[in-house]
Design a protein around this motif. Structure first.
Motif, PDB file in Angstrom:
ATOM      1  N   ARG A 131      -5.197  -7.929  -2.995  1.00  0.00           N
ATOM      2  CA  ARG A 131      -3.841  -8.467  -3.105  1.00  0.00           C
ATOM      3  C   ARG A 131      -3.696  -9.798  -2.367  1.00  0.00           C
ATOM      4  O   ARG A 131      -2.953 -10.683  -2.804  1.00  0.00           O
ATOM      5  CB  ARG A 131      -2.827  -7.453  -2.579  1.00  0.00           C
ATOM      6  CG  ARG A 131      -2.691  -6.233  -3.487  1.00  0.00           C
ATOM      7  CD  ARG A 131      -1.488  -5.381  -3.137  1.00  0.00           C
ATOM      8  NE  ARG A 131      -1.607  -4.743  -1.834  1.00  0.00           N
ATOM      9  CZ  ARG A 131      -2.255  -3.593  -1.627  1.00  0.00           C
ATOM     10  NH1 ARG A 131      -2.858  -2.974  -2.641  1.00  0.00           N
ATOM     11  NH2 ARG A 131      -2.313  -3.063  -0.429  1.00  0.00           N
TER      12      ARG A 131
ATOM     13  N   GLY B 217      -8.222  -2.899  -1.408  1.00  0.00           N
ATOM     14  CA  GLY B 217      -6.917  -3.175  -1.996  1.00  0.00           C
ATOM     15  C   GLY B 217      -6.174  -4.286  -1.275  1.00  0.00           C
ATOM     16  O   GLY B 217      -5.550  -5.149  -1.901  1.00  0.00           O
TER      17      GLY B 217
ATOM     18  N   SER C  56      -0.920  -2.567  -8.344  1.00  0.00           N
ATOM     19  CA  SER C  56      -1.236  -3.589  -7.348  1.00  0.00           C
ATOM     20  C   SER C  56      -0.986  -4.981  -7.911  1.00  0.00           C
ATOM     21  O   SER C  56      -0.419  -5.847  -7.230  1.00  0.00           O
ATOM     22  CB  SER C  56      -2.695  -3.448  -6.898  1.00  0.00           C
ATOM     23  OG  SER C  56      -3.016  -4.406  -5.916  1.00  0.00           O
TER      24      SER C  56
ATOM     25  N   SER D 145       0.833  -1.203   0.000  1.00  0.00           N
ATOM     26  CA  SER D 145       0.000   0.000   0.000  1.00  0.00           C
ATOM     27  C   SER D 145       0.868   1.255   0.000  1.00  0.00           C
ATOM     28  O   SER D 145       0.594   2.221  -0.725  1.00  0.00           O
ATOM     29  CB  SER D 145      -0.931   0.006   1.219  1.00  0.00           C
ATOM     30  OG  SER D 145      -1.834  -1.070   1.181  1.00  0.00           O
TER      31      SER D 145
END
Length: 253
Positions: free
Chosen positions: A187, A183, A236, A151
């Protein structure tokens, strides 16, 4: 080795069934309201005792000598400890942290009981072997890296692009930290698919995200929002792919 693991997994299974499948929400509400005076808490404790006692009896008959004394003592310990832990939780604030502490305390009791009833050295050696294996550290490091470190990296890489407030939208209409949490989950899922060699799952995650973001992107009056979202998503993916492929190369079969 098999009997130690069988006992621990069996006790954990009995705990999960009793705590999450055989405990109605009304019982939880009464426990939180009446605390140690709750009759439903006593009933919930009894359910744990019945399931755990049955499991312990089956395990003792299969692996042990069929002695009732350790079964009764272990069942009484599980029931008493469960009642005390749940009473303590009923006085705490509601939330995820008290839930984790509560479940962790229950699990520690079951692990300790498994060590006491079996060869603690054998069970300890098994846990130590898993803990000291290099694969464990590779997996832990990979999953940690795709969380906050990724991040931070994505945020730093996107610093050169700034969205005007009119394009970014009103933050009051969005959930606090929702984008960050999405996010992280994105991931985590992608890394898991990479590690189990299911790269098609990565495409599924991206497709699912695209479906939910389609309305925002098509309604945007400026292409900058679309480009910004695409940059963040692709960064990402690239970071997670890099971490996942590196972890797979380091894993020892």
């Amino acid at each position: 080795m098999n009997e130690q693991i069988a006992l621990l997994l069996g006790l954990l299974l009995a705990h999960v069934v009793a705590d999450f499948f055989l405990q109605p929400l009304s019982w939880v509400h009464q426990r939180n309201k009446r605390h140690f005076k709750s009759p439903k808490l006593m009933l919930h404790t009894l359910v744990h005792g019945v399931l755990s006692g049955a499991l312990l009896w089956a395990w003792e008959c299969y692996y042990g000598l069929g002695d009732w004394l350790p079964i009764l003592a272990a069942t009484a310990l599980i029931m008493t400890s469960h009642w005390l832990i749940d009473v303590a939780k009923s006085y705490s604030n509601r939330g995820f942290v008290p839930f984790i502490i509560d479940q962790g305390a229950h699990i520690l009791i079951l692990v300790a009981l498994s060590c006491y009833l079996t060869d603690a050295d054998t069970l300890g050696l098994w846990f130590n072997a898993q803990l000291m294996h290099s694969n464990t550290y590779v997996l832990l490091l990979a999953y940690l890296l795709v969380l906050n470190p990724s991040s931070v990296a994505i945020r730093m890489l996107l610093e050169r692009w700034h969205l005007p407030a009119s394009i970014a939208g009103d933050k009051r209409t969005t959930l606090p930290q929702a984008g960050h949490s999405i996010g992280l989950l994105e991931r985590l899922l992608m890394l898991t698919f990479i590690l189990i060699d299911e790269l098609a799952g990565v495409g599924f995650v991206l497709a699912a995200k695209s479906v939910f973001r389609f309305g925002d992107l098509t309604n945007a009056k400026d292409k900058q929002l679309t480009e910004y979202v695409m940059l963040g998503t692709l960064l990402s993916v690239v970071i997670t792919l890099g971490i996942g492929l590196a972890a797979r190369a380091l894993l020892i079969s």
